[in-house]
Design an enzyme around this catalytic site. Structure first.
Site, PDB file in Angstrom:
ATOM      1  N   SER A 139      77.465   1.407 -40.140  1.00  0.00           N
ATOM      2  CA  SER A 139      76.338   0.483 -40.062  1.00  0.00           C
ATOM      3  C   SER A 139      76.823  -0.913 -40.428  1.00  0.00           C
ATOM      4  O   SER A 139      77.844  -1.065 -41.118  1.00  0.00           O
ATOM      5  CB  SER A 139      75.238   0.918 -41.049  1.00  0.00           C
ATOM      6  OG  SER A 139      74.248  -0.084 -41.201  1.00  0.00           O
ATOM      7  N   TYR A 152      72.125   4.200 -49.072  1.00  0.00           N
ATOM      8  CA  TYR A 152      72.513   4.110 -47.669  1.00  0.00           C
ATOM      9  C   TYR A 152      73.675   3.132 -47.496  1.00  0.00           C
ATOM     10  O   TYR A 152      74.676   3.450 -46.843  1.00  0.00           O
ATOM     11  CB  TYR A 152      71.318   3.664 -46.836  1.00  0.00           C
ATOM     12  CG  TYR A 152      71.592   3.554 -45.355  1.00  0.00           C
ATOM     13  CD1 TYR A 152      71.524   4.670 -44.534  1.00  0.00           C
ATOM     14  CD2 TYR A 152      71.903   2.324 -44.772  1.00  0.00           C
ATOM     15  CE1 TYR A 152      71.765   4.575 -43.177  1.00  0.00           C
ATOM     16  CE2 TYR A 152      72.151   2.225 -43.416  1.00  0.00           C
ATOM     17  CZ  TYR A 152      72.079   3.347 -42.618  1.00  0.00           C
ATOM     18  OH  TYR A 152      72.329   3.252 -41.270  1.00  0.00           O
TER      19      TYR A 152
END
Length: 251
Positions: A139, A152
């Site tokens: 990401s 995350y």
């Protein structure tokens, strides 16, 4: 790929980015296997993909389930030549209120699960002399951060480094390991943003191309990394983010 039957396993493949990866790889001639916890959604997805696609229930936060899944896939279909480690969760919340259990759950799925699947797939590739490709889903939040998704961000930073480590370890076996780092993509996770004009304005203000990406744009990047067109690329993370990481200011 040195094996005649090209099998691609996509974790978290029931919908969104995972399904887009599956569809792109199917178009490149791969037999598709999806792994997810959403059995009903997966059942519809393999019908859509067709061509012998299969689905396996697997919680990527449970190592025993991951290993058992690989045993079943190899017994029923043969060895995997492409693995897409896409499964992931975010579990957003206030940083000061985040519990250890909540943090560990995200790490278990996003990072530990990725490692377990990567290692297990690589062992079979080595044993069968398969010059395979493994693509991990990282990401932009491996490099930038959002305080409400601390676990995350931490997990995706770990995925970025795991990708480099595995690429170095497996290069001698002809196995390439890369990652894709999506920016803002039009998936179920963005549904709240899509319905909130002010939130969407904020997203677009940090995206030079002025739009969110589509799942298929991620799928096509994954398919490229899995293909012979990327035969000299390993250990890299390709950020598909509309220019976000290069942006120095917003106006």
């Amino acid at each position: 790929m040195t094996n005649a039957k090209k099998i691609a396993l996509i974790t978290g493949g029931a919908q969104g980015i995972g399904l887009a990866c599956a569809e792109a790889l199917a178009e490149d001639g791969f037999t598709i296997i999806l792994a997810d916890i959403k059995d009903d959604v997966m059942a519809e997805s393999i019908k859509k993909i067709g061509n012998g696609a299969a689905a396996y229930h697997c919680d990527m936060g449970e190592s025993e389930q991951i290993l058992a899944m690989f045993d079943r896939i190899e017994a029923e279909h043969g060895p995997v030549s492409v693995l897409v480690n896409n499964a992931g969760i975010a579990n957003p919340g206030d940083f000061l209120e985040l519990t250890e259990a909540q943090f560990r759950k995200v790490i278990d799925v996003n990072l530990t699960g990725t490692f377990i699947a990567l290692q297990r797939a690589a062992k079979t590739m080595v044993e069968n002399k398969i010059h395979g490709s493994i693509v991990n889903m990282s990401s932009v939040n491996a490099r930038v951060a959002i305080p409400s998704i601390a676990a995350y961000c931490s997990s995706k930073g770990g995925v970025m480094q795991l990708t480099k480590v595995a690429a170095l370890a497996l290069a001698k076996n002809g196995i390439r390991v890369n990652a894709v780092g999506p920016g803002s993509i039009d998936t179920e996770m963005m549904a709240g943003v899509n319905s909130n004009p002010e939130a969407m304005k904020n997203v677009l203000s940090r995206t030079p191309l002025g739009r969110v990406g589509s799942p298929r744009e991620i799928g096509d990047t994954v398919a490229f990394l899995a293909s012979e067109k990327a035969s000299y690329i390993t250990g890299e993370t390709i950020y598909v983010d509309g220019g976000r990481l290069g942006l120095n200011y917003t106006c």
